[in-house]
Motif scaffolding. Structure first.
Motif, PDB file in Angstrom:
ATOM      1  N   HIS A  63       0.857  -1.202   0.000  1.00 48.48           N
ATOM      2  CA  HIS A  63       0.000   0.000   0.000  1.00 48.48           C
ATOM      3  C   HIS A  63       0.889   1.248   0.000  1.00 48.48           C
ATOM      4  CE1 HIS A  63      -3.621   2.099   2.241  1.00 48.48           C
ATOM      5  NE2 HIS A  63      -3.075   2.897   1.340  1.00 48.48           N
ATOM      6  N   VAL A  64       0.809   2.012  -1.101  1.00 49.76           N
ATOM      7  CA  VAL A  64       1.648   3.209  -1.269  1.00 49.76           C
ATOM      8  C   VAL A  64       0.758   4.443  -1.330  1.00 49.76           C
ATOM      9  CG1 VAL A  64       3.365   4.326  -2.756  1.00 49.76           C
ATOM     10  CG2 VAL A  64       3.354   1.834  -2.556  1.00 49.76           C
ATOM     11  N   LEU A  65       1.262   5.544  -0.807  1.00 52.58           N
ATOM     12  CA  LEU A  65       0.589   6.848  -0.902  1.00 52.58           C
ATOM     13  C   LEU A  65       1.394   7.742  -1.835  1.00 52.58           C
ATOM     14  CD1 LEU A  65      -0.036   7.296   2.933  1.00 52.58           C
ATOM     15  CD2 LEU A  65      -1.746   6.642   1.218  1.00 52.58           C
ATOM     16  N   VAL A  66       0.702   8.519  -2.646  1.00 56.37           N
ATOM     17  CA  VAL A  66       1.379   9.412  -3.591  1.00 56.37           C
ATOM     18  C   VAL A  66       0.863  10.827  -3.363  1.00 56.37           C
ATOM     19  CG1 VAL A  66       1.984   9.815  -6.001  1.00 56.37           C
ATOM     20  CG2 VAL A  66       1.433   7.493  -5.245  1.00 56.37           C
ATOM     21  N   ILE A  67       1.802  11.759  -3.147  1.00 55.11           N
ATOM     22  CA  ILE A  67       1.417  13.146  -2.835  1.00 55.11           C
ATOM     23  C   ILE A  67       2.222  14.129  -3.679  1.00 55.11           C
ATOM     24  CG2 ILE A  67       0.742  12.589  -0.469  1.00 55.11           C
ATOM     25  CD1 ILE A  67       3.338  13.793   0.549  1.00 55.11           C
ATOM     26  N   SER A  68       1.661  15.317  -3.835  1.00 56.32           N
ATOM     27  CA  SER A  68       2.380  16.427  -4.461  1.00 56.32           C
ATOM     28  C   SER A  68       3.265  17.088  -3.412  1.00 56.32           C
ATOM     29  CB  SER A  68       1.380  17.448  -5.006  1.00 56.32           C
ATOM     30  OG  SER A  68       2.038  18.661  -5.309  1.00 56.32           O
ATOM     31  N   LYS A  69       4.454  17.494  -3.836  1.00 52.52           N
ATOM     32  CA  LYS A  69       5.339  18.207  -2.919  1.00 52.52           C
ATOM     33  C   LYS A  69       5.026  19.699  -2.858  1.00 52.52           C
ATOM     34  CE  LYS A  69       9.512  15.378  -3.180  1.00 52.52           C
ATOM     35  NZ  LYS A  69      10.940  15.364  -3.565  1.00 52.52           N
TER      36      LYS A  69
ATOM     37  N   PHE B 209      -9.775   9.992  -0.898  1.00 51.45           N
ATOM     38  CA  PHE B 209     -10.882  10.398  -0.035  1.00 51.45           C
ATOM     39  C   PHE B 209     -10.885  11.923   0.134  1.00 51.45           C
ATOM     40  CE2 PHE B 209      -9.593   6.128   1.020  1.00 51.45           C
ATOM     41  CZ  PHE B 209     -10.778   5.442   1.245  1.00 51.45           C
ATOM     42  N   ASN B 210     -12.054  12.499   0.220  1.00 50.40           N
ATOM     43  CA  ASN B 210     -12.182  13.958   0.302  1.00 50.40           C
ATOM     44  C   ASN B 210     -13.099  14.365   1.445  1.00 50.40           C
ATOM     45  OD1 ASN B 210     -10.820  14.909  -2.368  1.00 50.40           O
ATOM     46  ND2 ASN B 210     -12.064  13.150  -2.912  1.00 50.40           N
ATOM     47  N   GLY B 211     -12.517  15.068   2.428  1.00 47.71           N
ATOM     48  CA  GLY B 211     -13.295  15.535   3.574  1.00 47.71           C
ATOM     49  C   GLY B 211     -13.527  14.416   4.571  1.00 47.71           C
ATOM     50  N   GLU B 212     -13.726  14.821   5.811  1.00 54.61           N
ATOM     51  CA  GLU B 212     -13.926  13.838   6.883  1.00 54.61           C
ATOM     52  C   GLU B 212     -15.119  12.937   6.577  1.00 54.61           C
ATOM     53  OE1 GLU B 212     -13.940  15.786  10.634  1.00 54.61           O
ATOM     54  OE2 GLU B 212     -13.525  13.940  11.713  1.00 54.61           O
ATOM     55  N   ALA B 213     -16.177  13.535   6.077  1.00 60.16           N
ATOM     56  CA  ALA B 213     -17.373  12.751   5.750  1.00 60.16           C
ATOM     57  C   ALA B 213     -17.105  11.808   4.586  1.00 60.16           C
ATOM     58  CB  ALA B 213     -18.546  13.667   5.420  1.00 60.16           C
ATOM     59  N   GLY B 214     -16.084  12.131   3.798  1.00 61.77           N
ATOM     60  CA  GLY B 214     -15.701  11.283   2.669  1.00 61.77           C
ATOM     61  C   GLY B 214     -14.637  10.269   3.030  1.00 61.77           C
ATOM     62  N   GLY B 215     -14.320  10.154   4.332  1.00 55.82           N
ATOM     63  CA  GLY B 215     -13.368   9.140   4.782  1.00 55.82           C
ATOM     64  C   GLY B 215     -11.933   9.616   4.879  1.00 55.82           C
ATOM     65  N   GLN B 216     -11.673  10.897   4.580  1.00 56.56           N
ATOM     66  CA  GLN B 216     -10.299  11.416   4.615  1.00 56.56           C
ATOM     67  C   GLN B 216      -9.865  11.636   6.069  1.00 56.56           C
ATOM     68  OE1 GLN B 216      -9.826  15.107   2.448  1.00 56.56           O
ATOM     69  NE2 GLN B 216      -7.585  14.957   2.394  1.00 56.56           N
ATOM     70  N   THR B 217      -8.625  11.260   6.354  1.00 55.72           N
ATOM     71  CA  THR B 217      -8.098  11.449   7.712  1.00 55.72           C
ATOM     72  C   THR B 217      -6.857  12.339   7.741  1.00 55.72           C
ATOM     73  OG1 THR B 217      -6.827   9.388   7.554  1.00 55.72           O
ATOM     74  CG2 THR B 217      -9.014   9.255   8.562  1.00 55.72           C
ATOM     75  N   VAL B 218      -6.152  12.451   6.619  1.00 55.21           N
ATOM     76  CA  VAL B 218      -4.990  13.345   6.519  1.00 55.21           C
ATOM     77  C   VAL B 218      -5.288  14.341   5.400  1.00 55.21           C
ATOM     78  CG1 VAL B 218      -2.517  13.555   6.098  1.00 55.21           C
ATOM     79  CG2 VAL B 218      -3.402  11.547   7.319  1.00 55.21           C
ATOM     80  N   PHE B 219      -5.230  15.635   5.748  1.00 57.19           N
ATOM     81  CA  PHE B 219      -5.772  16.649   4.853  1.00 57.19           C
ATOM     82  C   PHE B 219      -4.709  17.337   4.000  1.00 57.19           C
ATOM     83  CE2 PHE B 219      -8.805  15.651   8.095  1.00 57.19           C
ATOM     84  CZ  PHE B 219      -9.953  15.452   7.335  1.00 57.19           C
ATOM     85  N   HIS B 220      -3.927  16.487   3.326  1.00 56.28           N
ATOM     86  CA  HIS B 220      -3.029  16.873   2.234  1.00 56.28           C
ATOM     87  C   HIS B 220      -3.394  15.896   1.129  1.00 56.28           C
ATOM     88  CE1 HIS B 220       1.091  18.189   0.647  1.00 56.28           C
ATOM     89  NE2 HIS B 220       0.779  17.169  -0.124  1.00 56.28           N
ATOM     90  N   LEU B 221      -3.913  16.399   0.033  1.00 56.23           N
ATOM     91  CA  LEU B 221      -4.426  15.520  -1.030  1.00 56.23           C
ATOM     92  C   LEU B 221      -3.465  14.378  -1.329  1.00 56.23           C
ATOM     93  CD1 LEU B 221      -6.361  14.875  -3.420  1.00 56.23           C
ATOM     94  CD2 LEU B 221      -4.939  16.388  -4.802  1.00 56.23           C
ATOM     95  N   HIS B 222      -4.002  13.165  -1.398  1.00 60.72           N
ATOM     96  CA  HIS B 222      -3.168  12.007  -1.706  1.00 60.72           C
ATOM     97  C   HIS B 222      -3.990  10.935  -2.379  1.00 60.72           C
ATOM     98  CE1 HIS B 222      -4.878  11.538   2.314  1.00 60.72           C
ATOM     99  NE2 HIS B 222      -4.927  10.255   2.063  1.00 60.72           N
ATOM    100  N   PHE B 223      -3.276  10.089  -3.108  1.00 56.85           N
ATOM    101  CA  PHE B 223      -3.866   8.907  -3.740  1.00 56.85           C
ATOM    102  C   PHE B 223      -3.277   7.671  -3.087  1.00 56.85           C
ATOM    103  CE2 PHE B 223      -4.609  12.134  -6.890  1.00 56.85           C
ATOM    104  CZ  PHE B 223      -5.783  11.757  -7.521  1.00 56.85           C
ATOM    105  N   HIS B 224      -4.135   6.681  -2.859  1.00 55.84           N
ATOM    106  CA  HIS B 224      -3.702   5.377  -2.353  1.00 55.84           C
ATOM    107  C   HIS B 224      -3.540   4.434  -3.549  1.00 55.84           C
ATOM    108  CE1 HIS B 224      -5.212   6.055   1.916  1.00 55.84           C
ATOM    109  NE2 HIS B 224      -5.900   6.971   1.265  1.00 55.84           N
ATOM    110  N   VAL B 225      -2.417   3.715  -3.588  1.00 56.48           N
ATOM    111  CA  VAL B 225      -2.220   2.630  -4.558  1.00 56.48           C
ATOM    112  C   VAL B 225      -2.184   1.340  -3.734  1.00 56.48           C
ATOM    113  CG1 VAL B 225      -0.695   1.625  -6.308  1.00 56.48           C
ATOM    114  CG2 VAL B 225      -0.893   4.128  -6.105  1.00 56.48           C
TER     115      VAL B 225
END
Ligand code: 5GP
Length: 145
Positions: free
Chosen positions: A45-51, A94-110
């Motif tokens: 499980h990898v996370l991908v983020i913008s710097k 995931f987007n927003g707490e109601a959308g399941g997001q827990t860390v609020f820096h946009l990221h994609f899960h692979v």
């Protein structure tokens, strides 16, 4: 945490980007960072983020930065597929707490998936051993094109 809240520069991923807290990195360039999720829902499980972007959600990110980020997601998924040979994989975002997001820096899960292995729940997976994550990260990195 609403969708419209301001970006918190002390969120966990911002701190990882600054080097304030450790992460098991898979690969990075000037624009993106791919690193292992420390609570993996499946092996690899990898996370991908913008710097550069301070987007909290998909709504906020500049389209050109998003294009670079999604290309990085594809590059990471291709490497994970080559290295780990899953039966399938999931891209989650995931987007927003109601959308399941827990860390609020946009990221994609692979998330690599195997037919005979159930995926652990989002936010319910145990913490992984850093050494084991390093082995997986090295295998995925070795398969990068
Ligand atoms: P979200 O719920 O916002 O979509 O995903 C956040 C992800 O970050 C979760 O999958 C969670 O396991 C992961 N995570 C939370 N804290 C840390 C951390 O300190 N290091 C790493 N590498 N991942 C984290």
């Amino acid at each position: 945490m609403t969708l419209k809240a301001p970006y918190d520069p002390d969120n966990i991923f911002a701190r990882i980007l600054r080097g304030d807290i450790p992460a098991v990195k898979v690969w990075e360039d000037d624009h993106v960072l791919a690193f292992m999720d420390v609570f993996p829902q499946s092996e690899g499980h990898v996370l991908v983020i913008s710097k550069s972007s301070t987007a909290r959600t998909l709504l906020d990110i500049e389209p050109d930065v998003l294009a670079r980020l999604t290309a990085a997601v594809q590059r990471t998924a291709r490497a994970a597929e080559k290295a780990l040979k899953p039966d399938g994989f999931q891209i989650m975002q995931f987007n927003g707490e109601a959308g399941g997001q827990t860390v609020f820096h946009l990221h994609f899960h692979v998330i690599p998936r195997w037919s005979d292995r159930p995926m652990k729940g989002h936010g319910h997976a145990p913490m992984a051993d850093a050494e084991a994550l390093r082995v997986l990260a090295d295998r995925i990195a070795a398969a990068l094109e």
